[in-house]
Write a protein that holds these residues in place. Sequence first.
Motif, PDB file in Angstrom:
ATOM      1  N   ALA A 123       0.844  -1.205   0.000  1.00  0.00           N
ATOM      2  CA  ALA A 123       0.000   0.000   0.000  1.00  0.00           C
ATOM      3  C   ALA A 123       0.867   1.238   0.000  1.00  0.00           C
ATOM      4  O   ALA A 123       2.007   1.210   0.473  1.00  0.00           O
ATOM      5  N   PHE A 124       0.341   2.322  -0.535  1.00  0.00           N
ATOM      6  CA  PHE A 124       0.983   3.621  -0.386  1.00  0.00           C
ATOM      7  C   PHE A 124      -0.071   4.708  -0.472  1.00  0.00           C
ATOM      8  O   PHE A 124      -1.189   4.483  -0.941  1.00  0.00           O
ATOM      9  N   PHE A 125       0.297   5.899   0.007  1.00  0.00           N
ATOM     10  CA  PHE A 125      -0.635   7.025   0.065  1.00  0.00           C
ATOM     11  C   PHE A 125      -0.436   7.927  -1.148  1.00  0.00           C
ATOM     12  O   PHE A 125       0.700   8.233  -1.535  1.00  0.00           O
ATOM     13  N   VAL A 126      -1.529   8.356  -1.748  1.00  0.00           N
ATOM     14  CA  VAL A 126      -1.501   9.324  -2.846  1.00  0.00           C
ATOM     15  C   VAL A 126      -2.359  10.518  -2.444  1.00  0.00           C
ATOM     16  O   VAL A 126      -3.536  10.354  -2.111  1.00  0.00           O
ATOM     17  N   HIS A 127      -1.771  11.698  -2.471  1.00  0.00           N
ATOM     18  CA  HIS A 127      -2.519  12.909  -2.129  1.00  0.00           C
ATOM     19  C   HIS A 127      -3.487  13.213  -3.271  1.00  0.00           C
ATOM     20  O   HIS A 127      -3.069  13.335  -4.428  1.00  0.00           O
ATOM     21  N   PRO A 128      -4.768  13.341  -3.001  1.00  0.00           N
ATOM     22  CA  PRO A 128      -5.744  13.547  -4.079  1.00  0.00           C
ATOM     23  C   PRO A 128      -5.515  14.831  -4.866  1.00  0.00           C
ATOM     24  O   PRO A 128      -5.797  14.892  -6.066  1.00  0.00           O
ATOM     25  N   GLY A 129      -4.984  15.856  -4.208  1.00  0.00           N
ATOM     26  CA  GLY A 129      -4.691  17.093  -4.911  1.00  0.00           C
ATOM     27  C   GLY A 129      -3.603  16.899  -5.948  1.00  0.00           C
ATOM     28  O   GLY A 129      -3.678  17.414  -7.077  1.00  0.00           O
ATOM     29  N   SER A 154      -4.663  14.723  -9.162  1.00  0.00           N
ATOM     30  CA  SER A 154      -5.335  15.391 -10.283  1.00  0.00           C
ATOM     31  C   SER A 154      -4.358  16.160 -11.159  1.00  0.00           C
ATOM     32  O   SER A 154      -4.742  16.696 -12.202  1.00  0.00           O
ATOM     33  N   HIS A 155      -3.090  16.217 -10.743  1.00  0.00           N
ATOM     34  CA  HIS A 155      -2.065  16.916 -11.527  1.00  0.00           C
ATOM     35  C   HIS A 155      -0.932  15.965 -11.927  1.00  0.00           C
ATOM     36  O   HIS A 155       0.229  16.386 -12.008  1.00  0.00           O
ATOM     37  N   GLY A 156      -1.282  14.703 -12.136  1.00  0.00           N
ATOM     38  CA  GLY A 156      -0.285  13.779 -12.664  1.00  0.00           C
ATOM     39  C   GLY A 156      -0.056  12.524 -11.856  1.00  0.00           C
ATOM     40  O   GLY A 156       0.281  11.474 -12.405  1.00  0.00           O
ATOM     41  N   ASP A 157      -0.234  12.623 -10.535  1.00  0.00           N
ATOM     42  CA  ASP A 157       0.054  11.455  -9.707  1.00  0.00           C
ATOM     43  C   ASP A 157      -0.957  10.325  -9.879  1.00  0.00           C
ATOM     44  O   ASP A 157      -0.738   9.215  -9.386  1.00  0.00           O
ATOM     45  N   LEU A 158      -2.053  10.602 -10.559  1.00  0.00           N
ATOM     46  CA  LEU A 158      -3.025   9.537 -10.820  1.00  0.00           C
ATOM     47  C   LEU A 158      -2.388   8.436 -11.674  1.00  0.00           C
ATOM     48  O   LEU A 158      -2.850   7.297 -11.674  1.00  0.00           O
ATOM     49  N   GLY A 159      -1.322   8.808 -12.383  1.00  0.00           N
ATOM     50  CA  GLY A 159      -0.603   7.807 -13.169  1.00  0.00           C
ATOM     51  C   GLY A 159       0.091   6.751 -12.329  1.00  0.00           C
ATOM     52  O   GLY A 159       0.542   5.720 -12.846  1.00  0.00           O
ATOM     53  N   MET A 160       0.178   6.983 -11.021  1.00  0.00           N
ATOM     54  CA  MET A 160       0.772   5.997 -10.116  1.00  0.00           C
ATOM     55  C   MET A 160      -0.186   4.849  -9.836  1.00  0.00           C
ATOM     56  O   MET A 160       0.212   3.829  -9.280  1.00  0.00           O
ATOM     57  N   ILE A 161      -1.449   5.026 -10.183  1.00  0.00           N
ATOM     58  CA  ILE A 161      -2.478   4.035  -9.868  1.00  0.00           C
ATOM     59  C   ILE A 161      -2.767   3.181 -11.095  1.00  0.00           C
ATOM     60  O   ILE A 161      -2.974   3.704 -12.196  1.00  0.00           O
TER      61      ILE A 161
END
Length: 323
Positions: free
Chosen positions: A73-79, A82-89
């Motif tokens: 598991a890891f934490f992704v900040h929702p803010g 929406s600026h690129g980190d969604l690609g980590m999922i």
Amino acid sequence: MFETFDYCDIGRKVIEIEAKALQKLTQYINGSFTQACQLIAGVEGKVIVMGIGKSGHIGNKIAATLASTGTPAFFVHPGEASHGDLGMIGKKDVILAISNSGEASEILALLPVVKRLGIPLISMTGKPESSMAKLSQVHLQITVDQEACPLNLAPTSSTTATLAMGDALAIALMEARGFTADDFALSHPGGALGRKLLLRISDVMHTDERLPVVREHDTIKDALLEVSRKGLGMTAIIDDEQQLIGIFTDGDLRRLLDNRVDIHQTSIGAVMTRQPATIRADVLAAEGLKMMEDRKINGLLVTDGTQLVGALNMHDLLKAGVM
């Protein structure tokens, strides 16, 4: 005013309110909880934890607990998502979204993309009728009657309940996976727990030239020189067949001096302690520490059967961080 204020009274009230919130939380350990565990256990990817504000801080801890107990598991900040980190999922992951209100706009803005990618969503909210709860495959309820804050504003009871629900998920999954102490140690190699669960006697013992050893026909003086050279406060004694037959320690020396024994003429074999405490090289270092504490000794000889292979003392365990 500040000197006479009853801080303890307020502190006790906060603990009591949060304890009641936790007691109430057990009613939400139900079929939804089972579904959440089964969903997480069945995914091939990771658990992606999301939350904003205080829920984000709690989410970070939940992700860390999951990861350290066998659930990647890891934490992704929702803010940031929406600026690129969604690609980590990835499509093989599952999202655990946390919001007491269930209306966190930063998370809700991501859900259309999450739905389009077909990523399973588990929500954890205090409002079963909220948008997040309705849009998720599984909803975990964490409703509390009141915050410990007297204004009923600062997240206190609700964050405690969220954290406890996260712990419940992590430990339920841990036990379902058959996660062991050795598995735990492998994910904590740098910490005290890791050292206690990973370090073996072989990792800390003295061997070869650093191993204090004399023969049974050597004099006490020879043994004392060996103890001094090797610095372990003891020496092993072997026979002509290289088999361990005894030990001589600093404590033995003090007793000999009281009895006025001639250290230049008396053989070490005449005064050594026979059948000394020994341990195997493959045993956990923590077990060696327990043996020393139980027997009230400061050193151990390491054997492979009757063959001497090493030695260690309390100082070695202290340096290794076992104690």
